[in-house]
Motif scaffolding. Structure first.
Motif, PDB file in Angstrom:
ATOM      1  N   SER A  14      87.007  47.963  39.235  1.00 56.68           N
ATOM      2  CA  SER A  14      85.980  47.267  38.966  1.00 56.68           C
ATOM      3  C   SER A  14      85.106  46.937  40.123  1.00 56.68           C
ATOM      4  N   THR A  15      85.626  46.845  41.297  1.00 58.04           N
ATOM      5  CA  THR A  15      84.732  46.826  42.524  1.00 58.04           C
ATOM      6  C   THR A  15      83.941  47.860  42.665  1.00 58.04           C
ATOM      7  N   LEU A  16      84.496  49.168  42.500  1.00 61.73           N
ATOM      8  CA  LEU A  16      84.005  50.512  42.623  1.00 61.73           C
ATOM      9  C   LEU A  16      82.543  50.346  41.568  1.00 61.73           C
ATOM     10  N   GLY A  17      82.819  50.159  40.409  1.00 62.38           N
ATOM     11  CA  GLY A  17      81.703  50.084  39.178  1.00 62.38           C
ATOM     12  C   GLY A  17      80.857  49.111  39.464  1.00 62.38           C
ATOM     13  N   ALA A  18      81.288  47.959  39.794  1.00 61.06           N
ATOM     14  CA  ALA A  18      80.167  46.925  39.897  1.00 61.06           C
ATOM     15  C   ALA A  18      79.395  47.051  41.138  1.00 61.06           C
ATOM     16  N   THR A  19      80.133  47.441  42.174  1.00 60.89           N
ATOM     17  CA  THR A  19      79.188  47.844  43.509  1.00 60.89           C
ATOM     18  C   THR A  19      78.282  48.749  43.339  1.00 60.89           C
ATOM     19  N   ILE A  20      78.587  49.991  42.808  1.00 58.30           N
ATOM     20  CA  ILE A  20      77.400  51.035  42.611  1.00 58.30           C
ATOM     21  C   ILE A  20      76.458  50.653  41.623  1.00 58.30           C
ATOM     22  N   LEU A  21      76.776  49.967  40.546  1.00 58.50           N
ATOM     23  CA  LEU A  21      75.748  49.640  39.604  1.00 58.50           C
ATOM     24  C   LEU A  21      74.971  48.666  40.307  1.00 58.50           C
ATOM     25  N   GLY A  22      75.625  47.634  40.840  1.00 55.89           N
ATOM     26  CA  GLY A  22      74.792  46.631  41.277  1.00 55.89           C
ATOM     27  C   GLY A  22      73.928  46.767  42.667  1.00 55.89           C
ATOM     28  N   THR A  23      74.267  47.683  43.366  1.00 56.90           N
ATOM     29  CA  THR A  23      73.607  48.152  44.596  1.00 56.90           C
ATOM     30  C   THR A  23      72.218  48.614  44.205  1.00 56.90           C
ATOM     31  N   LEU A  24      72.555  49.609  42.865  1.00 58.36           N
ATOM     32  CA  LEU A  24      71.232  50.224  42.340  1.00 58.36           C
ATOM     33  C   LEU A  24      70.091  49.282  41.997  1.00 58.36           C
ATOM     34  N   MET A  25      70.854  48.239  41.363  1.00 56.56           N
ATOM     35  CA  MET A  25      69.886  47.488  40.757  1.00 56.56           C
ATOM     36  C   MET A  25      69.301  46.611  41.729  1.00 56.56           C
ATOM     37  N   ALA A  26      69.933  46.057  42.739  1.00 57.45           N
ATOM     38  CA  ALA A  26      69.621  45.405  43.838  1.00 57.45           C
ATOM     39  C   ALA A  26      68.204  46.208  44.602  1.00 57.45           C
ATOM     40  N   TYR A  27      68.584  47.367  44.891  1.00 60.76           N
ATOM     41  CA  TYR A  27      67.420  48.121  45.471  1.00 60.76           C
ATOM     42  C   TYR A  27      66.362  48.268  44.725  1.00 60.76           C
ATOM     43  N   ALA A  28      66.441  48.650  43.319  1.00 62.95           N
ATOM     44  CA  ALA A  28      65.144  48.796  42.305  1.00 62.95           C
ATOM     45  C   ALA A  28      64.358  47.257  42.462  1.00 62.95           C
TER      46      ALA A  28
END
Lengths: 283, 265
Positions: free
Chosen positions: B75-89
């Motif tokens: 879940s760390t892997l999933g949330a970190t990837i999805l969340g970083t993309l969202m934060a960048y956008a």
């Protein structure tokens, strides 16, 4: 960066979809479930007939637990604010080069499991613990008086468990306070406390609002503290009721109605609180 | 006396900090305890046995720790990837619908866990989706996501956007700029977001309890044994997780300080 308009949407899409499917859709599902005919069961299936009566039943039976949850959460939030404020103030404005180390120490206790820390309080506050005996010996607690399994223990547990949610937002807004403003207040002959009340406190209000919300919301829905530190009477919170209704009794429509009311009550409370905090200038 | 008056806030602050550590000390102490019976949760006798043989005496505990570790890492892997993309956008682009995205991210943080857990349960039940490992993982990614976005956004806000502009001026495209400039500068923020995700996931009880079916995570094992008597080995896991997380954070601080020194020199 305006050339490719679809880029931000592409970056957002996976996460936004995840939240839409696994956070928003379930809310609608919860709403639908709360209107099922309560005579059904998980095995035989439920009939959707817009049974609004679930709400009336849920509220008339469980309003004391609702009231208790919000009361406990409110007391715990105020206590957490009083406890966390000096800590956040000390770290933000007095710690100097120790700031980072102290911040790590604020978060560190919360690397130990929530459940284990709450269980540790049951050991500290238990009937045979030295702490309780000490309180009995100095007559703060009557002979045979107890702390565990009382509302006091539950509120204490709630206060303790959500402290970092209070401390960190307070720290963030206190850190932005320019210490020269405090000196200026002193130069203009304000007493230290007046300087605090008229200068620092108003400037830290965003942190107070964020911290109280971040404490109140999880505290009002929590049932771990009530279960582990509370007793049979006078400590059951709405979270306990929802948990049991879903997982032990399988009474999905009633449980969903309770859950939905909790969410709605919190949204209304939060919205009116933020609106008040935003408009009344908070002095 | 004047010394106390001068430092009163610091003294009160340190007392509060001490109060926050009291249960941690109890957990560490109880990890060295040899209880007289299963039902007592008081300190009886000192022993190293629990630390030497954490898996014996409580058969179901170690498998539950493994389940929690697996779910925590995934879940760390999933949330970190999805969340970083969202934060960048959200931080680096202007686009329609940004407000909606921000509200969508704020809502899970403003919802009590019992509501999130129970609503997700009604979804899985009405879709006849079997409860277990995967439903826990789905739920954990969901509630970790917002916290990742907040953490990474804060780091992006503190970054000088001129560094990225400079790369673009030197004919790097968006991907190259992200890969060579943004990502390395963002790394500490992503690391703390990942650490936060992992601790949220590893520690979660309420949401998990609603969506776990017959899968038992470590917090669920603790909850279950709270009724029957808690084996002291449970506190070994609690104490070990505390020490490991503390070590990671302290190490991160040291590396950060070194880097700042190297940059200043």
């Amino acid at each position: 960066m305006t050339s490719k308009k679809w880029v931000p949407y592409l970056l957002l899409a996976p996460g936004a979809l995840w939240l839409a499917i696994f956070f928003l859709t379930p809310m609608f599902n919860l709403g639908a479930t709360s209107l099922y005919d309560p005579s059904g069961s998980l095995e035989s299936g439920y009939v959707m007939n817009g049974h609004v009566g679930n709400y009336a039943d849920a509220l008339s039976e469980y309003w004391p637990q609702f009231l208790r949850s919000f009361t406990f959460a409110a007391i715990a939030t105020v206590l957490a604010l009083v406890i966390a404020y000096p800590l956040a103030y000390a770290i933000a404005l007095k710690a100097g080069k120790w700031k980072n180390i102290l911040l790590v120490l604020v978060i560190a206790p919360f690397f130990t499991s929530f459940l284990l820390r709450t269980l540790a309080w049951t050991a500290i506050l238990g009937d045979n613990s030295s702490f309780v005996h000490f309180l009995q010996n100095i007559h703060i607690l009557p002979e045979g008086g107890r702390i565990l399994a009382t509302p006091f223990a539950v509120v204490m547990g709630l206060t303790y468990n959500f402290l970092p949610f209070m401390t960190l937002p307070l720290f963030t807004s206190l850190e932005k306070v320019d210490s020269r403003l405090i000196e200026a207040a002193g130069d203009l002959y304000s007493k230290p406390f007046t300087g605090f009340r008229r200068v620092v406190l108003p400037l830290s209000m965003p942190g107070v609002v964020a911290g109280t919300l971040l404490t109140f919301i999880p505290a009002s829905g929590d049932y771990i503290n009530a279960q582990l530190l509370g007793g049979i009477k006078n400590t059951t919170m709405i979270g306990n009721v929802i948990d049991r209704a879903f997982l032990e009794r399988g009474a999905y429509p009633t449980a969903a109605a309770l859950s939905f009311v909790l969410m709605a009550a919190i949204v209304i409370l939060v919205a009116s609180y933020v609106k008040r905090a935003g408009t009344d200038e908070l002095v | 006396m004047t010394w106390i008056r001068k430092n009163i806030i610091m003294i009160v602050g340190l007392l509060v900090l001490f109060y926050m550590f009291i249960p941690v000390f109890v957990v560490i102490a109880l990890s060295f305890n040899e209880p007289k019976s299963r039902l007592t949760y008081t300190f009886d006798k000192f022993t190293f046995d629990n630390w030497l043989h954490p898996c014996s005496g409580a058969e179901a505990m170690c498998p539950s720790v493994m389940v929690s570790l697996k779910i925590g890492l995934l879940s760390t892997l999933g949330a970190t990837i999805l969340g970083t993309l969202m934060a960048y956008a959200l931080m680096r682009y202007r686009f329609r619908g940004k407000g909606v995205a921000n509200v969508l991210l704020f809502l899970p943080m403003a919802s009590p866990e019992v509501v999130m857990g129970s609503s997700l349960l009604t979804l899985f039940v009405s879709a006849s989706f079997p409860l277990g490992f995967w439903t826990i993982l789905i739920a954990h990614i969901m509630f970790c996501l917002s916290f990742v976005v907040v953490t990474v956004k804060a780091r992006l806000a503190g970054m000088d956007p001129r560094l990225e502009q400079a790369a673009m001026d030197l004919y790097a495209n968006e991907w190259q700029t992200f890969r060579r400039i943004t990502l390395p500068l963002l790394a500490p923020g992503i690391a703390s977001a990942a650490l936060l995700s992992f601790s949220l996931s590893f520690d979660d009880f309420i949401v998990t309890n609603f969506n776990s079916g017959s899968t038992v995570t470590f917090p669920m094992f603790v909850w279950g044994s709270a009724q029957r008597g808690i084996p002291p080995q449970v506190n070994v896991i609690g104490a070990a997780v505390f020490l490991i997380a503390l070590a990671i954070v302290v190490l991160g601080q040291i590396i950060g300080a070194r880097k700042r020194k190297a940059l200043a020199a």
